[in-house]
Design an enzyme around this catalytic site. Structure first.
Site, PDB file in Angstrom:
ATOM      1  CG  ASP A  41      -2.154  -1.123   1.031  1.00  0.00           C
ATOM      2  OD1 ASP A  41      -2.569  -1.358  -0.197  1.00  0.00           O
ATOM      3  OD2 ASP A  41      -2.574  -1.499   2.086  1.00  0.00           O
ATOM      4  CG  HIS A 248      26.259   4.400  -9.814  1.00  0.00           C
ATOM      5  ND1 HIS A 248      26.007   3.577 -10.937  1.00  0.00           N
ATOM      6  CD2 HIS A 248      26.867   5.444 -10.019  1.00  0.00           C
ATOM      7  CE1 HIS A 248      26.383   4.451 -11.777  1.00  0.00           C
ATOM      8  NE2 HIS A 248      26.738   5.467 -11.419  1.00  0.00           N
ATOM      9  CG  ASP A 265      27.360  12.949  -6.184  1.00  0.00           C
ATOM     10  OD1 ASP A 265      26.599  13.596  -6.270  1.00  0.00           O
ATOM     11  OD2 ASP A 265      27.811  12.176  -7.199  1.00  0.00           O
ATOM     12  CG  ASP A 276      25.045  16.161  -9.453  1.00  0.00           C
ATOM     13  OD1 ASP A 276      25.623  15.458  -8.438  1.00  0.00           O
ATOM     14  OD2 ASP A 276      25.139  15.569 -10.535  1.00  0.00           O
ATOM     15  CG  HIS A 359      33.408   9.562 -13.472  1.00  0.00           C
ATOM     16  ND1 HIS A 359      33.361  11.007 -13.642  1.00  0.00           N
ATOM     17  CD2 HIS A 359      33.783   9.134 -12.492  1.00  0.00           C
ATOM     18  CE1 HIS A 359      33.882  11.341 -12.346  1.00  0.00           C
ATOM     19  NE2 HIS A 359      34.062  10.393 -11.680  1.00  0.00           N
ATOM     20  CG  HIS A 363      25.792  15.114 -15.655  1.00  0.00           C
ATOM     21  ND1 HIS A 363      24.885  15.774 -14.973  1.00  0.00           N
ATOM     22  CD2 HIS A 363      26.651  14.593 -14.745  1.00  0.00           C
ATOM     23  CE1 HIS A 363      24.693  15.495 -13.746  1.00  0.00           C
ATOM     24  NE2 HIS A 363      25.908  14.971 -13.593  1.00  0.00           N
ATOM     25  CG  HIS A 370      22.569  11.851 -15.502  1.00  0.00           C
ATOM     26  ND1 HIS A 370      23.077  10.731 -15.272  1.00  0.00           N
ATOM     27  CD2 HIS A 370      23.393  12.630 -14.249  1.00  0.00           C
ATOM     28  CE1 HIS A 370      24.141  10.589 -14.518  1.00  0.00           C
ATOM     29  NE2 HIS A 370      24.161  11.825 -13.701  1.00  0.00           N
ATOM     30  CD  GLU A 413      29.622  14.651 -12.040  1.00  0.00           C
ATOM     31  OE1 GLU A 413      29.832  13.755 -11.367  1.00  0.00           O
ATOM     32  OE2 GLU A 413      28.535  14.933 -12.713  1.00  0.00           O
ATOM     33  CE1 TYR A 417      35.519   8.370  -7.432  1.00  0.00           C
ATOM     34  CE2 TYR A 417      36.246   8.550  -9.890  1.00  0.00           C
ATOM     35  CZ  TYR A 417      35.545   9.094  -8.640  1.00  0.00           C
ATOM     36  OH  TYR A 417      34.910  10.212  -9.227  1.00  0.00           O
ATOM     37  NE  ARG A 434      31.323  12.263  -8.097  1.00  0.00           N
ATOM     38  CZ  ARG A 434      31.349  10.929  -7.634  1.00  0.00           C
ATOM     39  NH1 ARG A 434      32.288  10.040  -7.878  1.00  0.00           N
ATOM     40  NH2 ARG A 434      30.296  10.712  -6.662  1.00  0.00           N
ATOM     41  CD  GLU A 436      28.789  16.338  -9.564  1.00  0.00           C
ATOM     42  OE1 GLU A 436      28.351  15.365  -8.596  1.00  0.00           O
ATOM     43  OE2 GLU A 436      27.925  16.165 -10.552  1.00  0.00           O
TER      44      GLU A 436
HETATM   45  N1  GLY Z   1      24.991  12.500  -8.912  1.00  0.00           N
HETATM   46  C1  GLY Z   1      25.233  11.941 -10.139  1.00  0.00           C
HETATM   47  C2  GLY Z   1      26.037  12.542 -10.894  1.00  0.00           C
HETATM   48  O1  GLY Z   1      27.130  13.040 -10.087  1.00  0.00           O
HETATM   49  O2  GLY Z   1      26.053  12.267 -12.066  1.00  0.00           O
HETATM   50 MN    MN Z   2      26.893  14.712 -11.536  1.00  0.00          MN
HETATM   51 MN    MN Z   3      26.999  13.948  -8.374  1.00  0.00          MN
END
Ligand code: GLY
Ligand code: MN
Ligand code: MN
Length: 466
Positions: A41, A248, A265, A276, A359, A363, A370, A413, A417, A434, A436
């Site tokens: 529910d 992730h 993050d 972000d 990465h 973005h 994104h 960003e 790592y 990182r 960002e």
């Molecule tokens: N938090 C997702 C990214 O940094 O793209």
């Molecule tokens: Mn991002």
């Molecule tokens: Mn991010």
């Protein structure tokens, strides 16, 4: 839901631009998002569809927007229903919708199937977002059917269907001043959340308390909600120590250890717009030598990317600037051995840096974290070239990257790592970093809207001292 007149004018202007693009015989159909069940529910927190909200400002579920090429807007929404509203909350209802939202007409959602063919009669092209809503194509065809059946009686059935995402993505890619103002506020709130989490970590460790990732996650959420954000824009990453090397990773129960780094993050969503932000900081407030060396490298690479972000640059320029700095740093710090991987140019061409930086540098950011928008330059799509990727051997198609324009918003960003591995200096093992920030492109550079939380080593240490 924003019902003030400045907001009205904004949504009206967007719908008018879309109508002009479609031509006078087009019709656009935009459903909002369905409600999603979490378990039995319990539903997930409701989130409207971004395209729908971009054109209407309306936040209720079970609604559709219809925009005709002649500029008329029709809303279908949940009807007033005292009993349902007692359980689920107040509904705007079709009677109040035109005044509240500035639409021309509004009807109850259960009239959708009978009214939609009538609205489509005489149009030449039906526009709707392709491949975004399950079953939408079938629904559109279902509405065309009665028109086709009645052509002998003079109905005119549209002869073309087109993807509404194409014009809407282009519109959403460049943020107007109303959107930029919301995004600035979202980034300021998120920055406040990061500061709280940093300060709590150092304070609890100073007091000899056990710190877990969820303690820091709670600080973020507290600040987001306290300042009016509806929810996080995506699942917050709070990664202590080695967890930062899992890209992730989600905030969990990991122990935040004195002497290790924490990577957060996280960004809030405010009135439909995402922020972000990533910061990496020493749990106890003081960087060690190796932590500082890697952190300064990532920061320098981010600055190179910031310098490469301005109207007229390509979307890929910041990434390329980042990679150059990171790759040189990896050679200088001994993460990569020049005897094995060669010089800077070899490292870039063979993508040897990929072992530690896997990465992209950014973005689009907007209503979706994104965000939508083409990453290739629309006017140059035909200029495709192919190359063989040095790492995977795959053939990659390269199209000229998007040329940045004032008002586009993107993240910057870079990261590094270092998972423990033979040949990798031990002092760097388990370090994940990182940094960002969110950038609005301007004619001369970019505006970093997320710097309410600092990035410099000294500034981070100062704010964590107490
Ligand atoms: N938090 C997702 C990214 O940094 O793209
Ligand atoms: Mn991002
Ligand atoms: Mn991010």
């Amino acid at each position: 839901m924003n019902t003030d007149s400045a907001a009205h004018a904004n949504y009206h202007d967007r719908r008018a631009r879309l109508a002009a693009h479609m031509g006078s015989h087009g019709i656009a159909l935009i459903p909002t998002a369905p409600e999603q069940q979490r378990n039995r529910d319990a539903d997930f927190l409701y989130r409207f569809d971004s395209y729908f909200h971009y054109l209407s400002g309306f936040t209720e579920p079970k609604a559709w927007l219809v925009i005709t090429g002649s500029g008329k807007t029709v809303l279908f929404c949940l009807p007033k229903d005292l009993e349902r509203e007692t359980w689920d909350g107040i509904r705007l209802g079709p009677q109040a919708a035109p005044a509240a939202l500035g639409v021309d007409e509004a009807y109850a959602i259960d009239e959708l199937d009978t009214r939609m063919p009538l609205l489509m009669d005489g149009c030449d092209t039906v526009w709707y977002p392709f491949a975004t809503h399950k079953g939408l194509e079938a629904r559109v065809n279902g509405w065309l059917q009665p028109l086709r059946d009645r052509v002998r009686f003079g109905t005119l059935c549209p002869s073309a269907q087109r993807d509404l995402c194409e014009p809407l993505d282009e519109m959403r890619l460049v943020k107007d001043s109303f959107e930029q103002a919301t995004m600035r506020r979202a980034a300021q709130i998120s920055a406040g959340g990061h500061i709280r989490a940093m300060q709590l970590s150092a304070r609890m460790l100073r007091e000899g308390k056990e710190v877990r990732e969820y303690h820091l996650d709670a600080e973020l959420l507290h600040e987001f909600r306290r300042r009016g954000s509806q929810c996080p824009a995506y699942g917050s990453i709070v990664a202590a120590g080695e967890n930062a090397c899992v890209l992730h990773y989600r905030a969990d129960a990991g122990l935040v250890r004195d002497g290790e780094l924490v990577l957060i993050d996280a960004g809030c969503e405010l009135d439909g717009y995402a922020s972000d932000i990533t910061r990496t900081f020493p749990a106890n407030g003081k960087f060690s030598g190796p932590q500082r060396a890697l952190y300064e490298l990532v920061l320098a690479s981010q600055q190179a990317a910031v310098n490469a972000t301005h109207a007229g640059a390509r979307f890929t320029d910041p990434h390329e600037a980042t990679v150059k700095v990171l790759a040189q740093g990896m050679l200088d710090l001994g993460l990569l051995d020049a005897n094995q991987v060669g010089n800077l140019q070899d490292v870039i061409e063979k993508r040897a840096y990929f072992a530690f930086y896997m990465h992209r540098t950014g973005h689009w950011l907007g209503m979706d974290v994104h965000d939508c928008g083409a990453y290739t330059e629309p006017s140059e799509i035909g200029q495709a070239t192919t190359r063989r990727d040095a790492l995977t051997g795959q053939t990659i198609v390269n199209r000229p990257a998007r040329v940045l324009r004032s008002g586009m918003v993107l993240t910057i960003e870079p990261g590094i790592y270092v998972r423990p591995a033979p040949g990798v200096p031990e002092q760097f093992h388990g370090i994940g970093i990182r940094i960002e920030d969110d950038a609005i492109v301007t004619d001369t550079g970019c505006e970093l809207i997320s710097r309410g939380v600092p990035v410099e080593v000294d500034a981070i240490e100062a704010l964590m001292r107490g």
